[in-house]
Design a protein around this motif. Structure first.
Motif, PDB file in Angstrom:
ATOM      1  N   ILE A 218      34.889  12.439 -34.063  1.00 15.15           N
ATOM      2  CA  ILE A 218      33.976  12.860 -34.200  1.00 15.15           C
ATOM      3  C   ILE A 218      34.094  11.042 -33.031  1.00 15.15           C
ATOM      4  O   ILE A 218      32.308  11.707 -32.464  1.00 15.15           O
ATOM      5  N   ALA A 219      34.155  10.242 -32.931  1.00 18.26           N
ATOM      6  CA  ALA A 219      33.817   8.995 -32.883  1.00 18.26           C
ATOM      7  C   ALA A 219      33.855   9.288 -30.679  1.00 18.26           C
ATOM      8  O   ALA A 219      33.594   8.834 -30.342  1.00 18.26           O
TER       9      ALA A 219
ATOM     10  N   GLU B 143      31.405  11.606 -29.934  1.00 23.13           N
ATOM     11  CA  GLU B 143      30.337  10.988 -29.541  1.00 23.13           C
ATOM     12  C   GLU B 143      30.421  10.022 -28.157  1.00 23.13           C
ATOM     13  O   GLU B 143      29.412   9.627 -26.943  1.00 23.13           O
TER      14      GLU B 143
ATOM     15  N   LEU C 276      29.727  11.817 -25.191  1.00 26.08           N
ATOM     16  CA  LEU C 276      28.549  13.085 -25.247  1.00 26.08           C
ATOM     17  C   LEU C 276      27.348  11.256 -24.791  1.00 26.08           C
ATOM     18  O   LEU C 276      25.994  11.722 -23.823  1.00 26.08           O
ATOM     19  N   ILE C 277      27.642  10.487 -25.069  1.00 32.39           N
ATOM     20  CA  ILE C 277      26.494   9.059 -24.466  1.00 32.39           C
ATOM     21  C   ILE C 277      26.868   9.190 -23.091  1.00 32.39           C
ATOM     22  O   ILE C 277      26.178   8.727 -21.699  1.00 32.39           O
TER      23      ILE C 277
ATOM     24  N   LEU D 235      31.007  19.015 -32.836  1.00 35.78           N
ATOM     25  CA  LEU D 235      29.151  18.717 -31.760  1.00 35.78           C
ATOM     26  C   LEU D 235      28.379  19.156 -33.767  1.00 35.78           C
ATOM     27  O   LEU D 235      27.390  17.573 -33.346  1.00 35.78           O
TER      28      LEU D 235
ATOM     29  N   VAL E 177      28.879  15.853 -35.069  1.00 40.38           N
ATOM     30  CA  VAL E 177      28.343  14.428 -34.817  1.00 40.38           C
ATOM     31  C   VAL E 177      26.348  14.672 -35.213  1.00 40.38           C
ATOM     32  O   VAL E 177      26.328  14.065 -35.812  1.00 40.38           O
TER      33      VAL E 177
ATOM     34  N   GLY F  89      24.465  12.437 -37.069  1.00 37.01           N
ATOM     35  CA  GLY F  89      22.900  11.998 -36.629  1.00 37.01           C
ATOM     36  C   GLY F  89      21.843  11.932 -38.036  1.00 37.01           C
ATOM     37  O   GLY F  89      21.389  11.461 -37.711  1.00 37.01           O
TER      38      GLY F  89
ATOM     39  N   HIS G 289      20.513   5.673 -31.814  1.00 34.01           N
ATOM     40  CA  HIS G 289      21.644   6.531 -32.190  1.00 34.01           C
ATOM     41  C   HIS G 289      21.730   7.673 -30.779  1.00 34.01           C
ATOM     42  O   HIS G 289      21.072   8.144 -31.308  1.00 34.01           O
TER      43      HIS G 289
ATOM     44  N   ALA H 296      22.806   9.716 -28.498  1.00 30.02           N
ATOM     45  CA  ALA H 296      24.001  10.774 -27.998  1.00 30.02           C
ATOM     46  C   ALA H 296      23.185  11.549 -29.601  1.00 30.02           C
ATOM     47  O   ALA H 296      23.614  12.557 -29.676  1.00 30.02           O
ATOM     48  N   ARG H 297      23.504  10.886 -30.624  1.00 27.57           N
ATOM     49  CA  ARG H 297      23.440  12.088 -31.189  1.00 27.57           C
ATOM     50  C   ARG H 297      21.818  12.293 -31.436  1.00 27.57           C
ATOM     51  O   ARG H 297      21.974  13.424 -31.976  1.00 27.57           O
TER      52      ARG H 297
ATOM     53  N   LEU I 244      21.100  15.304 -29.110  1.00 24.52           N
ATOM     54  CA  LEU I 244      22.205  16.546 -29.051  1.00 24.52           C
ATOM     55  C   LEU I 244      21.796  16.991 -30.926  1.00 24.52           C
ATOM     56  O   LEU I 244      21.659  18.591 -30.615  1.00 24.52           O
TER      57      LEU I 244
END
Length: 216
Positions: free
Chosen positions: A25-26, A29, A32-33, A67, A70, A74, A111, A113-114, A117
């Motif tokens: 998950i990390a 993320e 995604l960033i 995803l 994540v 979020g 956050h 990226a979260r 998404l």
């Protein structure tokens, strides 16, 4: 030596089940960033977590599955920011609603990226019960704040005016968050002494949802 050979020969980090899920998950993320959702792949998430390319699919089933995890995180984080924002408003219902709006923006900023998404219908598994529940929990925080603002008893259905307020509040802060993250507000207050859009946000929300003591 090919990339595939190098990757296969690299030592794998041993993980317990829960630790591996958290590591993936990390990694997701972080991707995604850096690359956005369009640049996300399970293979890259596995590489960053130091596990085999098959590991993410084993734990999450697909890219959408990872995803979705994540996105669940979020929505859970957003719920916390909304509660904290409401608490910052004290006992006044209007101030609590405005505090939630500020909390929403703070979440998006902290956050990104979260945030970017969470509402992607095309990349998430919306049939997942945990995702639906997490999203509904966040939405319920806004609904409860609007009930208090509109004088509706807790747990009662929203009337037309209350539903209008919910949609207006959500649309306002969601759009503000996207514009802020896209850099559309950069330099917008240069002529006003360098004020930022976030500086003006409380005033904007106060104009939309004033306390009852404020002039209409």
């Amino acid at each position: 030596m090919t990339d595939e050979t190098s990757e296969a020969a690299a030592p794998r980090q041993p993980y317990h089940h829960g630790d591996l899920q958290r590591a993936l998950i990390a990694a997701a993320e972080a991707i995604l960033i850096e690359r956005g959702v369009e640049g996300f792949t399970l293979r890259e998430a596995a590489r960053r977590a130091g596990v085999s390319a098959a590991a993410p699919a084993h734990h999450f089933g697909s890219a959408a599955g990872l995803l979705t995890e994540v996105a669940v995180l979020g929505f859970e984080t957003l719920t916390r920011y909304l509660r904290e924002g409401a608490e910052s408003g004290g006992v006044d219902p209007a101030a609590r609603l405005r505090g939630q709006g500020i909390g929403y923006i703070r979440f998006a900023r902290a956050h990104p990226a979260r945030f970017l998404l969470m509402f992607r219908k095309d990349r998430l598994s919306w049939e997942d019960g945990r995702l639906r529940a997490a999203g509904q929990a966040a939405f319920a925080e806004l609904e409860d704040a609007v009930r208090a603002y509109r004088g509706i008893a807790a747990g009662q259905p929203l009337d037309r005016a209350a539903l209008t307020t919910v949609l207006a509040a959500w649309s306002t802060v969601h759009g503000f968050a996207h514009l802020a993250l896209d850099g559309k507000f950069d330099g917008i207050g240069a002529a006003a002494g360098g004020v930022t859009a976030e500086d003006l946000l409380p005033e904007m929300l106060a104009g939309l949802w004033p306390t009852r003591a404020d002039p209409a």
